[in-house]
Design a protein around this motif. Structure first.
Motif, PDB file in Angstrom:
ATOM      1  N   GLY A 163      64.262  59.049  18.660  1.00 17.02           N
ATOM      2  CA  GLY A 163      63.709  57.711  18.810  1.00 17.02           C
ATOM      3  C   GLY A 163      63.753  56.913  17.519  1.00 17.02           C
ATOM      4  O   GLY A 163      64.124  55.731  17.524  1.00 17.02           O
ATOM      5  N   SER A 164      63.410  57.533  16.413  1.00 15.38           N
ATOM      6  CA  SER A 164      63.433  56.845  15.119  1.00 15.38           C
ATOM      7  C   SER A 164      64.858  56.513  14.696  1.00 15.38           C
ATOM      8  O   SER A 164      65.106  55.448  14.103  1.00 15.38           O
ATOM      9  CB  SER A 164      62.751  57.706  14.052  1.00 15.38           C
ATOM     10  OG  SER A 164      61.402  57.975  14.395  1.00 15.38           O
ATOM     11  N   SER A 165      65.801  57.396  15.010  1.00 15.30           N
ATOM     12  CA  SER A 165      67.197  57.124  14.669  1.00 15.30           C
ATOM     13  C   SER A 165      67.741  55.962  15.496  1.00 15.30           C
ATOM     14  O   SER A 165      68.516  55.136  14.992  1.00 15.30           O
ATOM     15  CB  SER A 165      68.047  58.371  14.894  1.00 15.30           C
ATOM     16  OG  SER A 165      67.665  59.410  14.015  1.00 15.30           O
ATOM     17  N   GLY A 166      67.327  55.890  16.777  1.00 11.15           N
ATOM     18  CA  GLY A 166      67.736  54.739  17.588  1.00 11.15           C
ATOM     19  C   GLY A 166      67.202  53.433  17.020  1.00 11.15           C
ATOM     20  O   GLY A 166      67.901  52.411  16.992  1.00 11.15           O
ATOM     21  N   TRP A 167      65.947  53.461  16.554  1.00  8.83           N
ATOM     22  CA  TRP A 167      65.403  52.266  15.920  1.00  8.83           C
ATOM     23  C   TRP A 167      66.164  51.931  14.643  1.00  8.83           C
ATOM     24  O   TRP A 167      66.402  50.749  14.349  1.00  8.83           O
ATOM     25  CB  TRP A 167      63.916  52.481  15.586  1.00  8.83           C
ATOM     26  CG  TRP A 167      63.324  51.316  14.863  1.00  8.83           C
ATOM     27  CD1 TRP A 167      62.750  50.208  15.408  1.00  8.83           C
ATOM     28  CD2 TRP A 167      63.287  51.130  13.444  1.00  8.83           C
ATOM     29  NE1 TRP A 167      62.346  49.347  14.424  1.00  8.83           N
ATOM     30  CE2 TRP A 167      62.659  49.888  13.196  1.00  8.83           C
ATOM     31  CE3 TRP A 167      63.701  51.898  12.364  1.00  8.83           C
ATOM     32  CZ2 TRP A 167      62.454  49.405  11.919  1.00  8.83           C
ATOM     33  CZ3 TRP A 167      63.501  51.412  11.091  1.00  8.83           C
ATOM     34  CH2 TRP A 167      62.878  50.185  10.863  1.00  8.83           C
ATOM     35  N   ALA A 168      66.546  52.944  13.878  1.00  9.08           N
ATOM     36  CA  ALA A 168      67.303  52.707  12.642  1.00  9.08           C
ATOM     37  C   ALA A 168      68.637  52.036  12.947  1.00  9.08           C
ATOM     38  O   ALA A 168      69.092  51.171  12.196  1.00  9.08           O
ATOM     39  CB  ALA A 168      67.515  54.016  11.886  1.00  9.08           C
ATOM     40  N   GLY A 169      69.277  52.429  14.052  1.00 11.43           N
ATOM     41  CA  GLY A 169      70.525  51.776  14.433  1.00 11.43           C
ATOM     42  C   GLY A 169      70.319  50.314  14.784  1.00 11.43           C
ATOM     43  O   GLY A 169      71.114  49.443  14.388  1.00 11.43           O
ATOM     44  N   HIS A 170      69.247  50.015  15.517  1.00  9.22           N
ATOM     45  CA  HIS A 170      68.938  48.613  15.833  1.00  9.22           C
ATOM     46  C   HIS A 170      68.631  47.825  14.567  1.00  9.22           C
ATOM     47  O   HIS A 170      69.053  46.661  14.415  1.00  9.22           O
ATOM     48  CB  HIS A 170      67.748  48.561  16.795  1.00  9.22           C
ATOM     49  CG  HIS A 170      67.290  47.165  17.100  1.00  9.22           C
ATOM     50  ND1 HIS A 170      66.252  46.552  16.430  1.00  9.22           N
ATOM     51  CD2 HIS A 170      67.736  46.256  18.012  1.00  9.22           C
ATOM     52  CE1 HIS A 170      66.078  45.329  16.907  1.00  9.22           C
ATOM     53  NE2 HIS A 170      66.958  45.131  17.872  1.00  9.22           N
ATOM     54  N   ASN A 177      63.345  65.428   8.826  1.00  7.40           N
ATOM     55  CA  ASN A 177      62.851  64.609   7.731  1.00  7.40           C
ATOM     56  C   ASN A 177      63.973  64.194   6.789  1.00  7.40           C
ATOM     57  O   ASN A 177      64.048  63.051   6.343  1.00  7.40           O
ATOM     58  CB  ASN A 177      61.764  65.379   6.977  1.00  7.40           C
ATOM     59  CG  ASN A 177      61.113  64.562   5.886  1.00  7.40           C
ATOM     60  OD1 ASN A 177      61.390  64.763   4.713  1.00  7.40           O
ATOM     61  ND2 ASN A 177      60.272  63.625   6.259  1.00  7.40           N
ATOM     62  N   ILE A 178      64.870  65.117   6.497  1.00  9.21           N
ATOM     63  CA  ILE A 178      65.978  64.815   5.588  1.00  9.21           C
ATOM     64  C   ILE A 178      66.976  63.861   6.235  1.00  9.21           C
ATOM     65  O   ILE A 178      67.400  62.866   5.630  1.00  9.21           O
ATOM     66  CB  ILE A 178      66.668  66.119   5.150  1.00  9.21           C
ATOM     67  CG1 ILE A 178      65.731  66.947   4.263  1.00  9.21           C
ATOM     68  CG2 ILE A 178      67.965  65.824   4.402  1.00  9.21           C
ATOM     69  CD1 ILE A 178      66.259  68.320   3.942  1.00  9.21           C
ATOM     70  N   LEU A 179      67.347  64.124   7.491  1.00 11.21           N
ATOM     71  CA  LEU A 179      68.366  63.303   8.154  1.00 11.21           C
ATOM     72  C   LEU A 179      67.859  61.890   8.429  1.00 11.21           C
ATOM     73  O   LEU A 179      68.598  60.916   8.251  1.00 11.21           O
ATOM     74  CB  LEU A 179      68.803  63.980   9.455  1.00 11.21           C
ATOM     75  CG  LEU A 179      69.535  65.320   9.302  1.00 11.21           C
ATOM     76  CD1 LEU A 179      69.874  65.907  10.656  1.00 11.21           C
ATOM     77  CD2 LEU A 179      70.804  65.155   8.468  1.00 11.21           C
ATOM     78  N   LEU A 180      66.619  61.760   8.865  1.00 14.09           N
ATOM     79  CA  LEU A 180      66.072  60.424   9.086  1.00 14.09           C
ATOM     80  C   LEU A 180      65.827  59.717   7.756  1.00 14.09           C
ATOM     81  O   LEU A 180      66.040  58.510   7.650  1.00 14.09           O
ATOM     82  CB  LEU A 180      64.777  60.519   9.894  1.00 14.09           C
ATOM     83  CG  LEU A 180      64.096  59.189  10.223  1.00 14.09           C
ATOM     84  CD1 LEU A 180      65.029  58.286  11.014  1.00 14.09           C
ATOM     85  CD2 LEU A 180      62.805  59.415  10.998  1.00 14.09           C
ATOM     86  N   GLY A 181      65.392  60.462   6.737  1.00  9.25           N
ATOM     87  CA  GLY A 181      65.198  59.863   5.424  1.00  9.25           C
ATOM     88  C   GLY A 181      66.488  59.296   4.850  1.00  9.25           C
ATOM     89  O   GLY A 181      66.473  58.266   4.172  1.00  9.25           O
ATOM     90  N   LEU A 182      67.604  59.941   5.129  1.00  6.54           N
ATOM     91  CA  LEU A 182      68.900  59.433   4.669  1.00  6.54           C
ATOM     92  C   LEU A 182      69.214  58.088   5.313  1.00  6.54           C
ATOM     93  O   LEU A 182      69.701  57.164   4.652  1.00  6.54           O
ATOM     94  CB  LEU A 182      69.989  60.457   4.976  1.00  6.54           C
ATOM     95  CG  LEU A 182      71.398  60.132   4.482  1.00  6.54           C
ATOM     96  CD1 LEU A 182      71.414  59.989   2.972  1.00  6.54           C
ATOM     97  CD2 LEU A 182      72.385  61.214   4.909  1.00  6.54           C
ATOM     98  N   GLN A 183      68.927  57.955   6.604  1.00  6.63           N
ATOM     99  CA  GLN A 183      69.158  56.677   7.281  1.00  6.63           C
ATOM    100  C   GLN A 183      68.249  55.583   6.733  1.00  6.63           C
ATOM    101  O   GLN A 183      68.703  54.456   6.469  1.00  6.63           O
ATOM    102  CB  GLN A 183      68.915  56.846   8.782  1.00  6.63           C
ATOM    103  CG  GLN A 183      69.807  57.874   9.454  1.00  6.63           C
ATOM    104  CD  GLN A 183      69.442  58.065  10.910  1.00  6.63           C
ATOM    105  OE1 GLN A 183      69.501  57.137  11.707  1.00  6.63           O
ATOM    106  NE2 GLN A 183      69.059  59.281  11.281  1.00  6.63           N
TER     107      GLN A 183
END
Length: 248
Positions: A80-87, A204-210
Motif C-alpha cells: 500500500g505504501s509503495s502504491g502511494w509512493a508511485g502516485h 523498511n529498507i525497500l520503502l525507505g529507498l523509495q
C-alpha cells in the motif's frame, strides 16, 4: 513525528548509506515523468523477485510459519505504501514538468511561489514554507508507516521469543521420547521471531529507498523554484535613459 526523527531508524539509516541514495535528482529523474518510470522499474524488479519466491514456495511457507500473520500485515503495508509512493512520484513529476515548461503557470506549486514572491517586499520565507509543505508534507505519514514496518517486525520478535520462553517454562523434565515434539514447539517461536524481523527490516529498507528518492526530488524542486525567484530579484532593472539614475 518529524521526518528527521523517523529517518534515524535502522532501515532508513541504511538506505542513506547506499551509493547514490542521497544524491540530488538523477538525470533520468529529470526526464518527462522520469521519477515515476524509475519507480515502475524498481517495482517491476521487486515483482519479478516476488514471482521467483512464489514459484519456490517461499510465500506459502512464510504464511504457514507465522500464525500471528504479522508478516502478512507488513507485506500489505509495504504494498500500500509503495502504491502511494508511485502516485506521489507521478504528482512530483507533473510539478517538475510545470516548472520546466511554464515556471509562472497557474495550477503549479512553484508557479504560485514565484507569483507570490514577485511583488517587492513579499515574504519569501513564508512562501518558501508553503512550497516546502506542499512538496514534503505528504511524505511525513509515509515515513511514519515505514517505521511501523520495523516496529511490527520487532513486535513479532518479542512474541516469538515469548512463545519460546513459555514453552521452556512448561518443561518439568526432559523426556528423550518427546524431544521431537519439544524441538518443534521451540523452533515455532524462534521462527516467528526471525521471520517477522527479517520481513520488517526488508520492507523498511525497500520503502525507505523509495521515500528517500521522493524527498530528494522534492528538495530539488524547491531549490530550483527558489533559485528562479532569487534570479528574478537579482536581475538588473533597466532605466529609461541608459545608465542615468531615475532620481531628481
Amino acid at each position: 513525528m518529524s521526518s528527521t526523527s523517523t529517518q534515524r531508524m535502522f532501515g532508513a539509516l541504511l538506505v542513506r548509506r547506499m551509493p547514490g541514495a542521497s544524491r540530488p535528482t538523477l538525470n533520468l529523474e529529470r526526464a518527462d515523468q522520469g521519477l515515476f518510470l524509475l519507480w515502475l522499474a524498481f517495482m517491476g524488479l521487486l515483482g519479478f523477485a516476488a514471482l521467483l519466491l512464489w514459484q519456490a514456495g517461499a510465500w506459502h511457507r512464510l504464511v504457514e510459519a507465522d500464525p500471528t500473520r504479522l508478516t502478512l500485515v507488513i507485506v500489505l503495508l509495504f504494498l500500500g505504501s509503495s502504491g502511494w509512493a508511485g502516485h506521489r512520484a507521478w504528482v512530483l513529476g507533473r510539478q517538475r514538468a510545470a516548472l520546466d515548461q511554464a515556471p509562472h503557470g497557474e495550477g503549479s506549486w512553484c508557479g504560485a511561489f514565484l507569483r507570490g514572491t514577485a511583488p517587492p517586499g513579499a515574504d519569501r520565507a513564508a512562501w518558501l514554507q508553503v512550497l516546502g509543505e506542499r512538496a514534503h508534507g505528504a511524505h511525513e505519514m509515509a515515513w511514519w508507516l515505514n517505521g511501523i514496518q520495523l516496529k511490527l517486525g520487532l513486535l513479532g520478535k518479542v512474541i516469538g521469543f515469548s512463545i519460546l520462553a513459555l514453552n521452556l517454562g512448561q518443561m518439568e523434565s526432559f523426556d528423550p521420547s518427546q524431544s521431537a515434539q519439544l524441538l518443534k514447539s521451540l523452533t515455532g517461536g524462534l521462527g516467528i521471531a526471525l521471520l517477522t524481523t527479517v520481513t520488517g527490516l526488508t520492507g523498511n529498507i525497500l520503502l525507505g529507498l523509495q521515500l528517500m528518492r521522493l524527498d530528494r526530488f522534492a528538495d530539488a524542486l524547491v531549490a530550483d523554484a527558489l533559485a528562479l525567484s532569487l534570479a528574478a530579484d537579482a536581475a538588473p532593472q533597466g532605466t529609461p535613459d541608459g545608465d542615468r539614475p531615475t532620481g531628481p
